[in-house]
Write a protein that holds these residues in place. Structure first.
Motif, PDB file in Angstrom:
ATOM      1  N   GLU A 130      26.120  32.465  37.767  1.00  0.00           N
ATOM      2  CA  GLU A 130      25.374  33.424  38.916  1.00  0.00           C
ATOM      3  C   GLU A 130      24.633  32.396  39.685  1.00  0.00           C
ATOM      4  OE1 GLU A 130      25.015  36.464  40.056  1.00  0.00           O
ATOM      5  OE2 GLU A 130      26.825  36.994  38.832  1.00  0.00           O
TER       6      GLU A 130
ATOM      7  N   VAL B 209      32.955  34.437  39.742  1.00  0.00           N
ATOM      8  CA  VAL B 209      31.945  34.906  40.697  1.00  0.00           C
ATOM      9  C   VAL B 209      32.482  34.431  42.267  1.00  0.00           C
ATOM     10  CG1 VAL B 209      29.769  33.970  41.784  1.00  0.00           C
ATOM     11  CG2 VAL B 209      29.792  34.382  39.198  1.00  0.00           C
TER      12      VAL B 209
ATOM     13  N   GLU C 264      34.566  37.154  43.392  1.00  0.00           N
ATOM     14  CA  GLU C 264      33.495  38.348  43.999  1.00  0.00           C
ATOM     15  C   GLU C 264      33.138  38.195  45.214  1.00  0.00           C
ATOM     16  OE1 GLU C 264      31.931  39.579  39.551  1.00  0.00           O
ATOM     17  OE2 GLU C 264      30.764  38.708  40.913  1.00  0.00           O
ATOM     18  N   GLU C 265      32.898  36.748  45.580  1.00  0.00           N
ATOM     19  CA  GLU C 265      32.436  36.343  46.868  1.00  0.00           C
ATOM     20  C   GLU C 265      33.483  35.870  47.752  1.00  0.00           C
ATOM     21  OE1 GLU C 265      29.517  36.632  47.747  1.00  0.00           O
ATOM     22  OE2 GLU C 265      28.605  37.120  45.749  1.00  0.00           O
TER      23      GLU C 265
ATOM     24  N   ARG D 256      28.958  32.127  48.365  1.00  0.00           N
ATOM     25  CA  ARG D 256      28.532  33.087  49.591  1.00  0.00           C
ATOM     26  C   ARG D 256      28.251  32.535  51.050  1.00  0.00           C
ATOM     27  NH1 ARG D 256      24.295  37.734  47.964  1.00  0.00           N
ATOM     28  NH2 ARG D 256      26.077  38.127  46.694  1.00  0.00           N
TER      29      ARG D 256
ATOM     30  N   GLY E 152      35.834  27.962  43.526  1.00  0.00           N
ATOM     31  CA  GLY E 152      35.483  28.420  41.927  1.00  0.00           C
ATOM     32  C   GLY E 152      36.363  27.751  41.042  1.00  0.00           C
TER      33      GLY E 152
ATOM     34  N   ARG F 172      26.638  31.635  42.602  1.00  0.00           N
ATOM     35  CA  ARG F 172      26.801  32.563  43.672  1.00  0.00           C
ATOM     36  C   ARG F 172      26.283  32.409  45.127  1.00  0.00           C
ATOM     37  NH1 ARG F 172      28.823  37.698  42.884  1.00  0.00           N
ATOM     38  NH2 ARG F 172      28.290  37.698  40.863  1.00  0.00           N
TER      39      ARG F 172
ATOM     40  N   ASP G 281      33.242  29.138  36.788  1.00  0.00           N
ATOM     41  CA  ASP G 281      32.462  30.273  37.539  1.00  0.00           C
ATOM     42  C   ASP G 281      33.785  30.638  38.499  1.00  0.00           C
ATOM     43  OD1 ASP G 281      33.416  28.008  39.392  1.00  0.00           O
ATOM     44  OD2 ASP G 281      31.386  27.150  39.477  1.00  0.00           O
TER      45      ASP G 281
ATOM     46  N   SER H 212      34.742  43.655  43.159  1.00  0.00           N
ATOM     47  CA  SER H 212      34.219  43.398  44.528  1.00  0.00           C
ATOM     48  C   SER H 212      35.175  44.165  45.598  1.00  0.00           C
ATOM     49  CB  SER H 212      34.522  41.833  44.815  1.00  0.00           C
ATOM     50  OG  SER H 212      35.518  41.373  44.392  1.00  0.00           O
TER      51      SER H 212
END
Length: 225
Positions: A169, A207, A210-211, A176, A200, A172, A204, A21
């Motif tokens: 996923e 993910v 990444e967000e 977000r 998180g 996510r 998870d 990311s």
């Protein structure tokens, strides 16, 4: 696999998620969650260089703080009752689970009595699950403004609990959503600090990184329990 191997693997996974990311892995704090973990295992993690620990229950937090070196930094990550605040207010680095105005006011009262400021994250129920604590997304922006006015508190950012799933996923959009909320709050008021996103867990956290997570709360993947 031993504790040291677990730590290295989790850190590698965080670094890989950060790279995917375009983030710096050093911007992400790995918080070792000690719920249902023995003091012996916690000390093993501490001996590997960990200083940041998170606990869900006040009674367990009190016990474990007393048994670890003074330079360990403890986070309260579980639901916090107003009548328990006085026992931990001067012992923790960050409260992740501020989820009501009554709790905020009691933390503020206790903080002013001790002439201190308490670092807090506001818990937001992004998923809307009735079984989870947290402020509903529709009330979050107003809640942040009210808490930010309390002189004994320093708002650092937001926290959320995603639904448990074996398919990361699926959650996510939850992570977000918290990131989007923090950015919206920042745009609306430069006086409100939104530097921290605590989201998180063991199933998870990649993910979440990444967000935009800046703290991931990992227990099972570290301790194996």
């Amino acid at each position: 696999m031993n504790i040291r191997d677990n730590i290295l693997l989790v850190k590698e996974r965080i670094a890989a998620a950060a790279c995917r990311s375009g983030r710096d892995p050093d911007d992400i704090t790995l918080l070792a969650v000690t719920k249902n973990v023995s003091v012996d295992l916690i000390k093993q993690v501490y001996d590997c260089g960990f200083k940041e620990f998170g606990e869900n229950r006040v009674q367990e937090l009190q016990k474990k703080i007393a048994l670890l070196p003074d330079d360990a930094v403890w986070h309260m990550i579980g639901h916090l009752q107003t009548n328990k605040i006085k026992y931990i207010i001067d012992k923790i680095g960050l409260i992740h689970s501020l989820d009501s105005l009554s709790l905020a006011r009691e933390i503020n009262r206790q903080a002013l009595l001790q002439n201190m400021k308490v670092q807090v994250l506001l818990e937001i129920n992004i998923s809307g699950e009735q079984s989870k604590f947290g402020i509903p997304l529709s009330e979050a922006r107003e809640f942040v403004k009210l808490v930010n006015c309390l002189p004994g508190l320093t708002v650092r950012g937001l926290m959320t609990m995603a639904p448990y799933t074996t398919y990361p996923e699926e959650v996510r959009p939850i992570f977000r959503g918290l990131k989007d909320l923090s950015e919206r709050i920042s745009r609306e008021s430069s006086e409100i600090n939104m530097d921290v996103l605590s989201m998180g867990m063991s199933n998870d956290f990649e993910v979440a990184v990444e967000e935009g997570a800046t703290i991931v709360r990992v227990g099972t993947a570290l301790f194996g329990v």
